[in-house]
Design an enzyme around this catalytic site. Structure first.
Site, PDB file in Angstrom:
ATOM      1  N   ASP A   1      40.896  47.238  40.052  1.00 10.86           N
ATOM      2  CA  ASP A   1      40.476  47.536  38.473  1.00 10.86           C
ATOM      3  C   ASP A   1      40.412  48.942  38.422  1.00 10.86           C
ATOM      4  O   ASP A   1      39.689  49.658  39.121  1.00 10.86           O
ATOM      5  CB  ASP A   1      39.335  46.591  38.316  1.00 10.86           C
TER       6      ASP A   1
ATOM      7  N   GLU B   1      45.646  48.992  38.452  1.00  9.41           N
ATOM      8  CA  GLU B   1      45.566  48.913  36.900  1.00  9.41           C
ATOM      9  C   GLU B   1      44.908  50.220  36.596  1.00  9.41           C
ATOM     10  O   GLU B   1      43.987  50.415  36.585  1.00  9.41           O
ATOM     11  CB  GLU B   1      44.228  47.865  36.649  1.00  9.41           C
TER      12      GLU B   1
HETATM   13  C1  GLC Z   1      39.457  46.147  33.421  1.00  8.83           C
HETATM   14  C2  GLC Z   1      39.802  44.859  33.350  1.00  8.83           C
HETATM   15  C3  GLC Z   1      38.879  44.180  32.290  1.00  8.83           C
HETATM   16  C4  GLC Z   1      37.573  44.724  32.460  1.00  8.83           C
HETATM   17  C5  GLC Z   1      37.514  46.274  32.750  1.00  8.83           C
HETATM   18  C6  GLC Z   1      36.029  46.702  33.344  1.00  8.83           C
HETATM   19  O1  GLC Z   1      40.172  46.805  32.520  1.00  8.83           O
HETATM   20  O2  GLC Z   1      41.002  44.186  33.473  1.00  8.83           O
HETATM   21  O3  GLC Z   1      38.932  42.768  32.042  1.00  8.83           O
HETATM   22  O4  GLC Z   1      36.656  44.369  31.449  1.00  8.83           O
HETATM   23  O5  GLC Z   1      38.589  46.478  33.695  1.00  8.83           O
HETATM   24  O6  GLC Z   1      35.789  46.225  34.727  1.00  8.83           O
END
Ligand code: GLC
Ligand code: CA
Length: 551
Positions: free
Chosen positions: A216, A273
């Site tokens: 994340d 991500e």
């Molecule tokens: C990422 C997740 C999202 C979350 C954010 C903070 O972007 O995919 O859902 O709100 O991180 O952890």
């Protein structure tokens, strides 16, 4: 605990071509009927998902959490929130997935914890300058009495990225950084204790047999020295520029984690991500000694436009190929408007919407959106590399627009006073059966977000065995993709088509996606699958077909 190598027939680099299905636990299946999906629910429905022909599932967070950001606010990384079940349920889920031949990827959230994490509670109770505070990003405020935040950074969810604490003597004191909600304090990744803690978290889940991690906010961990103000006027399209995103130091973290994974064998993987553009820069995250994949958000953000699609496909193959990695392909996840609705919007005037709600000026054309979504998915699943699916897209689910304000849950909605609807519309519990309470999500009818009536005809039970259904389209293309080894294939553009058509060959299969207005003649060969009806070998607008070319 599961045997680490239970998937004996799957090669170590399975992730290079895998189709990976994202399960969002809150909304997948609810075993105890309290209205929130849980791990026993997932275990129960897992065979249905395996039946799609996918290779792996990615589970969004199910860890101990006050659920201020739907579980992306973790209070204990090594336990399961009671709302989702128990640690034993998680172990059983991992084993059940492996028994079904599915790899399992779990989410890891290293940029921030919940404010309920033991470390943050200790930090609040400790003095400024203490080792407890040094695990997070505490700073003195500006102004005569520290009444102003340390810099101008804004939270991704809206509002300031700093919150001031009350010190133990009852006076206002230091500020802490939170790139997301104020309940999500950012860790200090310059502190070796933080590194050691996360190595432990990786090992904890690897010891339980997980095959990989989705990381994340992978581009956020390291902040520029001195925390300078951000020049918001200069911000890049995907919001990836600024002194808090994509700092070179993040790569050291993933080199370290790579070694931890290697200790468990060659088949463990990580997916970043990282909302970083250009893709060439994103590809740094998948260099040999770092992660294995990154979500291709450049592809996700591309409109249904043949020229743009060709460009982003070329750019992806060259960027990720340039570091020896596979490209990934993705159209939907729990953070974006579902592609069956996105593609029914007027992109040119709207761009990528951050949620759609009752008062949004531009509403999707549902029929157009679904036709394009089916065509886009049939195109995506023909590309070499690894593809990510988000639960419910195989049913053609649209974004749910009519969620009343008082039922919304996304912090984005509250932090922007309703200006941005946020992500609830793609997170509504998915429909399994047409005519049962909560459409088979549970048997009590309770759901944490309201389901629309249109879910009845989109329910899985309504689509199984119906040749023209979206579910059967996904099943067919996933099966054909595997049969013709398209995931490990390579792409060659097919000449002779109009600009408004994406046409290529992968392992002897021609893929023709018509994003234009007119009909297009298909090449000679066996038509393997089509996302819409064909007449006389003619492919209509917003349709994709796969044709096996004569050898
Ligand atoms: C990422 C997740 C999202 C979350 C954010 C903070 O972007 O995919 O859902 O709100 O991180 O952890
Ligand atoms: Ca439940």
């Amino acid at each position: 605990m599961s045997a680490p190598h239970s998937l004996v027939n799957s090669p170590a680099d399975w992730w290079r071509h895998a189709v990976i299905y994202q399960v969002y636990p809150r909304s997948f299946a609810d075993g105890n009927g309290d209205g929130i999906g849980d791990l026993p629910g997932i275990i129960h429905r897992l065979p249905d998902i395996a039946d799609l022909g996918i290779d792996a599932i990615w589970l969004s967070p199910f860890y101990t959490s006050p659920q201020k950001d739907a579980g992306y606010d973790v209070a204990n990384y090594c336990d399961v929130d009671p709302v989702f079940g128990t640690l034993a349920d998680a172990e059983k889920l991992i084993d059940t997935a492996h028994d079904l031949g599915l790899r399992i990827i779990v989410d890891i959230v290293p940029n921030h914890s919940s404010d309920q994490h033991e470390w943050f509670q200790e930090a609040l109770a400790s003095e400024p300058g203490s080792p407890q505070r040094a695990r997070y990003m505490f700073r003195e405020g500006k102004g005569d009495s520290g009444e102003l935040p340390p810099n101008n950074w804004e939270s991704v969810f809206g509002g300031p990225a700093w919150t001031r604490v009350i010190e133990s003597d009852g006076t206002p004191g230091q500020w802490y950084l939170h790139l997301f909600d104020s309940s999500q304090p950012d860790f200090n990744w310059e502190n070796p204790e933080v590194w050691e803690m996360f190595r432990g978290v990786l090992r904890f889940w690897l010891d339980r047999g997980v095959d990989g991690f989705r990381v994340d906010v992978a581009h956020g961990l390291i902040k520029e020295q001195g925390l300078p103000d951000n020049d918001y006027a200069k911000e890049a399209p995907l919001g990836n520029r600024g002194p808090f995103w994509d700092q070179d130091g993040v790569h050291e973290v993933y080199r370290d984690w790579h070694k931890v994974l290697e200790g468990y064998g060659p088949d463990r993987m990580m997916c970043a991500e990282a909302w970083v553009l250009p893709l060439e820069k994103m590809a740094w995250y998948v260099r040999d000694d770092e992660m294995h994949q990154a979500f291709n958000f450049g592809y996700l953000a591309t409109a249904w436009d043949a020229t743009d699609l060709r460009n982003v496909i070329n750019e992806s193959l060259s960027a990720f190929g340039g570091v020896g990695g596979p490209s990934t392909w993705v159209l939907s996840n729990h953070d974006v408007v579902r592609h069956a609705s996105r593609m029914g919007l007027d992109y040119q005037s709207e761009g990528q919407p951050t949620g759609i709600g009752p008062l949004s000026p531009n509403k999707p054309d549902a029929g157009l959106g679904l036709a394009r979504a089916r065509a886009a998915s049939a195109l995506m699943l023909a590309l070499p590399g690894s593809a990510y699916l988000y639960q419910g897209e195989e049913l053609g689910l649209p974004e749910v627009i009519d969620i009343p304000d008082e039922m919304r849950q996304d912090p984005t909605f509250f932090r922007t006073s309703g200006e941005r609807y946020g992500r609830d519309g793609c997170r509504v519990p998915i429909p399994w059966e047409s005519d049962t309470p909560a459409f088979g999500f549970n048997d009590t009818g309770k759901t944490w977000l309201p389901q629309p009536d249109t879910f009845s005809s989109l329910a899985r039970s309504h689509q199984v065995g119906v040749a023209t259904s979206t579910l059967e389209l996904y099943r067919s293309v996933i099966e054909l993709r595997s049969k013709h080894a398209l995931g490990t294939g390579s792409l060659e553009w097919l000449p002779g088509y109009p600009d408004s058509v994406v046409a290529f060959v992968n392992n002897g299969v021609a893929i023709i996606a018509n994003a234009g207005d007119g009909d297009v003649a298909l090449p000679e060969g066996d038509i393997l699958v089509s996302s819409g009806e064909l007449s006389d070998n003619l492919l209509g607008p917003d349709t994709t077909a796969w044709v096996k070319l004569p050898s």
